[in-house]
Design a protein around this motif. Structure first.
Motif, PDB file in Angstrom:
ATOM      1  N   ALA A  87       0.825  -1.207   0.000  1.00 51.42           N
ATOM      2  CA  ALA A  87       0.000   0.000   0.000  1.00 51.42           C
ATOM      3  C   ALA A  87       0.856   1.253   0.000  1.00 51.42           C
ATOM      4  O   ALA A  87       0.512   2.258  -0.645  1.00 51.42           O
TER       5      ALA A  87
ATOM      6  N   ALA B 237      -3.168   2.060  -1.716  1.00 52.05           N
ATOM      7  CA  ALA B 237      -4.054   1.299  -0.831  1.00 52.05           C
ATOM      8  C   ALA B 237      -5.253   0.717  -1.565  1.00 52.05           C
ATOM      9  O   ALA B 237      -5.731  -0.360  -1.224  1.00 52.05           O
TER      10      ALA B 237
ATOM     11  N   VAL C 173      -4.663  -2.770  -3.044  1.00 46.76           N
ATOM     12  CA  VAL C 173      -4.484  -3.767  -1.994  1.00 46.76           C
ATOM     13  C   VAL C 173      -5.825  -4.109  -1.347  1.00 46.76           C
ATOM     14  O   VAL C 173      -6.148  -5.283  -1.118  1.00 46.76           O
TER      15      VAL C 173
ATOM     16  N   VAL D 290      -3.391  -1.214   6.760  1.00 44.82           N
ATOM     17  CA  VAL D 290      -3.601  -0.425   5.550  1.00 44.82           C
ATOM     18  C   VAL D 290      -4.634   0.674   5.793  1.00 44.82           C
ATOM     19  O   VAL D 290      -4.428   1.836   5.401  1.00 44.82           O
TER      20      VAL D 290
ATOM     21  N   THR E 115      -3.758   4.645   5.784  1.00 39.04           N
ATOM     22  CA  THR E 115      -4.407   5.455   4.754  1.00 39.04           C
ATOM     23  C   THR E 115      -5.091   6.668   5.373  1.00 39.04           C
ATOM     24  O   THR E 115      -4.999   7.790   4.856  1.00 39.04           O
TER      25      THR E 115
ATOM     26  N   THR F  57     -12.711   1.130  -2.113  1.00 31.97           N
ATOM     27  CA  THR F  57     -11.344   1.051  -2.642  1.00 31.97           C
ATOM     28  C   THR F  57     -11.011   2.247  -3.528  1.00 31.97           C
ATOM     29  O   THR F  57      -9.838   2.630  -3.645  1.00 31.97           O
TER      30      THR F  57
ATOM     31  N   ASN G  79      -0.888   6.545  -2.227  1.00 34.72           N
ATOM     32  CA  ASN G  79       0.146   5.927  -1.401  1.00 34.72           C
ATOM     33  C   ASN G  79       1.031   6.973  -0.753  1.00 34.72           C
ATOM     34  O   ASN G  79       0.968   8.152  -1.073  1.00 34.72           O
TER      35      ASN G  79
END
Length: 411
Positions: free
Chosen positions: A79, A84, A87, A130, A134, A193, A199
């Motif tokens: 990520a 992210a 992933v 993650v 994030t 997502t 990132n």
């Protein structure tokens, strides 16, 4: 020259962006964690259907704990580099696939593959390392403590929602169909997502910060005694959490209480962890995080000790689940906060992922030993005594951690 109206609009847009990030991250964690934390309800039906024995099935669940942890450092590193969103997408699809095919498995190896590798590995990719990294990347620094608490509470809300839903589905349609319905529900996280893409390399480039390689960041962390003590304490948390999530329904069944108390006890864990997580997210900006962690482990030790001394009625079980729920995953905001405080947000997904790995090594032992102890003794008493000793040790272990004193909190 900007007007007051334009400033207000910009502020409103920023606030909306923060809430969209939180909704996406907390919603994803709610669906993946909620599904994983209901798996204890399926332990007995799996045993009845396969005849493999509680110990063998517990091994599959234990591998799931370990794989969830092993996945997170690598998922975090991915990520940090490729983004992210990709992933998380992969993780969500793996959770759904593993959960859907579990009722088709009839061997220990098959259950390890579906529960312990696909589902748990996917949940690790779409897990807290993650998601929280994030959030730290996309949310202003002064809001990160509360944001971490809200995301963590999302996982708890998922458990609160999914446990009674899974129980109702099992009664109406059978355990196999219930598990497959849960697999489809996980797919509701897919839109998140898109919102959580990006990132830390992009973040560093935009801010002019020289990037630190993943290996250099890991080497620096492993030379930091406070980071090592934090990781060791989180090992204890994993032992407690995984044992409760997997074996609490079995504890209740061994006390000859109705099966519905198993689902509702898991739900109480999730419900009260919402309160604990949000409260802890608020507290990390006001008190030293290492002190908060010591307090949480002390509460756990005392709660288990009192539980052992009381008669095991349905009411006692629900109250115990509520108290443990307050501390269940409320360790995550101060632990994540300390990692960010030690090293900054750039490689946080990787470094917090390593801490999560130690958590899940503890989880593996908690689940596996729970099954072995029950097979050997017919009860879980030894596990509760181990719980108390580990919690007391963790409470002491956090005290030497070096953490800068906080400035007085603003009213």
């Amino acid at each position: 020259m900007t007007t007051a109206t334009e400033n207000a609009a910009n502020t409103g847009n920023k606030a909306m962006a923060v809430w969209l990030v939180l909704l996406a991250a907390a919603g994803t964690f709610s669906l993946t964690m909620g599904t994983r934390q209901t798996m204890g309800l399926f332990l007995s039906p799996l045993n009845t259907a396969t005849g493999l024995g509680i110990g063998s099935i517990s091994l599959a669940f234990a591998f799931g704990q370990l794989c969830w942890g092993l996945t997170q450092p690598f998922a975090g590193a991915m990520a940090d580099k490729i983004g992210a969103g990709r992933v998380l997408l992969t993780g969500i699809l793996l959770v759904a696939t593993g959960t859907f095919i579990t009722p088709m498995m009839t061997t220990t190896a098959g259950l390890i593959f579906s529960i312990g590798i696909l589902s748990a590995g996917g949940a690790g990719m779409a897990g807290p390392a993650v998601l929280m990294a994030t959030a730290n990347r996309l949310i202003p620094a002064h809001q990160r403590g509360m944001a971490t608490g809200i995301i963590n509470a999302g996982g708890s809300f998922g458990q609160f929602l999914m446990a009674p839903l899974a129980g109702a589905l099992m009664l109406s349609y059978g355990w196999g169909n219930a598990m497959q319905v849960l697999a489809v529900i996980v797919l509701l996280a897919l839109p998140a997502t898109f919102l959580l893409r990006g990132n830390s390399v992009q973040m560093n480039a935009a801010s002019g910060i020289a990037p630190v390689s993943t290996l250099d960041a890991i080497r620096s962390a492993l030379r930091n005694p406070s980071y090592l003590m934090l990781s060791a304490g989180f090992f204890v948390c994993g032992f407690h959490v995984a044992f409760l999530a997997t074996h609490l329904p079995g504890v209740i069944a061994s006390c000859d209480l109705p099966a519905q108390f198993g689902a509702w006890s898991l739900a109480m864990l999730g419900l009260f962890n919402i309160v604990g997580s949000v409260s802890m997210g608020w507290a990390v900006g006001r008190w030293r995080m290492k002190s908060l962690l010591s307090l949480l482990y002390t509460i756990r030790a005392l709660a288990v000790l009192l539980f052992l001394m009381t008669p095991k009625t349905g009411t006692v079980m629900l109250i115990f689940a509520a108290i443990m729920g307050l501390t269940f995953l409320s360790t995550v905001p101060p632990t994540a906060g300390l990692v960010a405080k030690f090293f900054g947000p750039a490689n946080m997904a990787t470094l917090f992922g390593i801490v999560m790995l130690t958590h899940q090594v503890g989880g593996f032992l908690g689940v596996w030993l729970g099954g072995k102890v029950f097979d050997a003794t017919g009860n879980y008493n030894l596990m509760w005594y181990i719980d108390i000793m580990l919690a007391a040790g963790a409470a002491l272990l956090h005290l030497p951690i070096k953490e800068k004193k906080l400035r007085p909190a603003m009213a």
